[in-house]
Motif scaffolding. Structure first.
Motif, PDB file in Angstrom:
ATOM      1  N   UNK A   1     -47.875   2.040  29.254  1.00  0.00           N
ATOM      2  CA  UNK A   1     -48.378   1.540  27.974  1.00  0.00           C
ATOM      3  C   UNK A   1     -49.667   2.256  27.589  1.00  0.00           C
ATOM      4  N   UNK A   2     -50.524   2.505  28.570  1.00  0.00           N
ATOM      5  CA  UNK A   2     -51.762   3.236  28.325  1.00  0.00           C
ATOM      6  C   UNK A   2     -51.459   4.602  27.702  1.00  0.00           C
ATOM      7  N   UNK A   3     -50.494   5.333  28.248  1.00  0.00           N
ATOM      8  CA  UNK A   3     -50.152   6.647  27.721  1.00  0.00           C
ATOM      9  C   UNK A   3     -49.457   6.551  26.367  1.00  0.00           C
ATOM     10  N   UNK A   4     -48.648   5.508  26.166  1.00  0.00           N
ATOM     11  CA  UNK A   4     -48.003   5.301  24.875  1.00  0.00           C
ATOM     12  C   UNK A   4     -49.055   5.086  23.789  1.00  0.00           C
ATOM     13  N   UNK A   5     -50.054   4.261  24.085  1.00  0.00           N
ATOM     14  CA  UNK A   5     -51.124   4.008  23.117  1.00  0.00           C
ATOM     15  C   UNK A   5     -51.905   5.294  22.849  1.00  0.00           C
ATOM     16  N   UNK A   6     -52.179   6.071  23.885  1.00  0.00           N
ATOM     17  CA  UNK A   6     -52.872   7.342  23.703  1.00  0.00           C
ATOM     18  C   UNK A   6     -52.095   8.279  22.793  1.00  0.00           C
ATOM     19  N   UNK A   7     -50.792   8.340  22.989  1.00  0.00           N
ATOM     20  CA  UNK A   7     -49.934   9.168  22.129  1.00  0.00           C
ATOM     21  C   UNK A   7     -49.974   8.647  20.694  1.00  0.00           C
ATOM     22  N   UNK A   8     -49.877   7.318  20.522  1.00  0.00           N
ATOM     23  CA  UNK A   8     -49.900   6.732  19.182  1.00  0.00           C
ATOM     24  C   UNK A   8     -51.231   6.978  18.474  1.00  0.00           C
ATOM     25  N   UNK A   9     -52.309   7.004  19.223  1.00  0.00           N
ATOM     26  CA  UNK A   9     -53.620   7.291  18.625  1.00  0.00           C
ATOM     27  C   UNK A   9     -53.624   8.698  18.035  1.00  0.00           C
ATOM     28  N   UNK A  10     -53.089   9.654  18.763  1.00  0.00           N
ATOM     29  CA  UNK A  10     -53.047  11.039  18.273  1.00  0.00           C
ATOM     30  C   UNK A  10     -52.151  11.140  17.039  1.00  0.00           C
ATOM     31  N   UNK A  11     -50.964  10.551  17.109  1.00  0.00           N
ATOM     32  CA  UNK A  11     -50.029  10.610  15.981  1.00  0.00           C
ATOM     33  C   UNK A  11     -50.619   9.948  14.745  1.00  0.00           C
ATOM     34  N   UNK A  12     -51.203   8.766  14.918  1.00  0.00           N
ATOM     35  CA  UNK A  12     -51.750   8.046  13.764  1.00  0.00           C
ATOM     36  C   UNK A  12     -53.010   8.717  13.212  1.00  0.00           C
ATOM     37  N   UNK A  13     -53.756   9.409  14.044  1.00  0.00           N
ATOM     38  CA  UNK A  13     -54.885  10.179  13.514  1.00  0.00           C
ATOM     39  C   UNK A  13     -54.388  11.202  12.510  1.00  0.00           C
ATOM     40  N   UNK A  14     -53.305  11.889  12.836  1.00  0.00           N
ATOM     41  CA  UNK A  14     -52.748  12.872  11.910  1.00  0.00           C
ATOM     42  C   UNK A  14     -52.210  12.207  10.655  1.00  0.00           C
ATOM     43  N   UNK A  15     -51.527  11.058  10.826  1.00  0.00           N
ATOM     44  CA  UNK A  15     -50.976  10.363   9.653  1.00  0.00           C
ATOM     45  C   UNK A  15     -52.096   9.899   8.718  1.00  0.00           C
ATOM     46  N   UNK A  16     -53.171   9.376   9.272  1.00  0.00           N
ATOM     47  CA  UNK A  16     -54.289   8.921   8.450  1.00  0.00           C
ATOM     48  C   UNK A  16     -54.972  10.116   7.790  1.00  0.00           C
ATOM     49  N   UNK A  17     -55.146  11.198   8.531  1.00  0.00           N
ATOM     50  CA  UNK A  17     -55.745  12.402   7.943  1.00  0.00           C
ATOM     51  C   UNK A  17     -54.921  12.898   6.764  1.00  0.00           C
ATOM     52  N   UNK A  18     -53.612  13.022   6.956  1.00  0.00           N
ATOM     53  CA  UNK A  18     -52.747  13.483   5.872  1.00  0.00           C
ATOM     54  C   UNK A  18     -52.738  12.493   4.714  1.00  0.00           C
ATOM     55  N   UNK A  19     -52.819  11.205   5.035  1.00  0.00           N
ATOM     56  CA  UNK A  19     -52.854  10.185   3.987  1.00  0.00           C
ATOM     57  C   UNK A  19     -54.117  10.239   3.158  1.00  0.00           C
TER      58      UNK A  19
END
Length: 163
Positions: free
Chosen positions: A64-82
């Motif tokens: 779960x720790x690694x899943x959250x870390x991955x989601x943080x990276x993905x969502x950073x890009x989504x928020x940046x693009x947004x």
């Protein structure tokens, strides 16, 4: 006797290690002060802890720790693009009500931390009976998908770990 002196051995050891690493000194004075902090702080915060923490599945917690870390990276890009989007591509944020099955206070605290650390989601409100959660999502395309994502990616593993 030992349980009284060390109510949370993992926190004690973590505080000692943290003090020594942050100070980059392993002399007697720093070691003594680290032990005093490591023993004293858990004793002082013991009444603030809602319930003892027991990890039933540490490997799942690690995943779960690694899943959250991955989601943080993905969502950073989504928020940046947004934030750079214009016109009809501007994200449409909104609130969703997530029905909760998770009741453990420690699990709920971890879920709150997860939802607040992932860019684009904010834990907004928890019902008094802990049956539902209000979450704001930065770029909500489908409310049902967002609810299902929170429940399957975060709540389900937390239930297995804490309940």
């Amino acid at each position: 006797m030992i349980r009284r002196l060390f109510p949370d051995l993992l926190m004690t050891l973590g505080l000692i290690a943290l003090w020594l690493v942050l100070n980059r000194s392993y002399g007697f004075g720093h070691l003594l002060f680290a032990v005093i902090l490591g023993v004293g702080i858990p004793l002082l915060v013991k009444p603030l802890r809602p319930a003892p923490v027991f990890f039933k599945k540490p490997l799942l917690a690690f995943a779960l720790f690694w899943r959250v870390g991955f989601d943080v990276v993905v969502w950073n890009w989504r928020v940046l693009l947004g934030t750079l989007a214009v016109g009809d591509k501007v994200p449409k944020g909104g609130f969703v009500v997530v029905p909760l099955e998770l009741r453990d206070p420690n699990g709920l605290a971890v879920l709150a931390a997860i939802l607040c650390v992932i860019p684009g989601t904010v834990w907004s409100e928890l019902a008094l009976d802990r049956s539902q959660l209000l979450v704001h999502v930065f770029d909500m395309k489908n409310a049902e998908e967002e609810i299902e994502t929170i429940k399957t990616r975060y709540e389900k593993p937390l239930m297995e770990i804490f309940q």
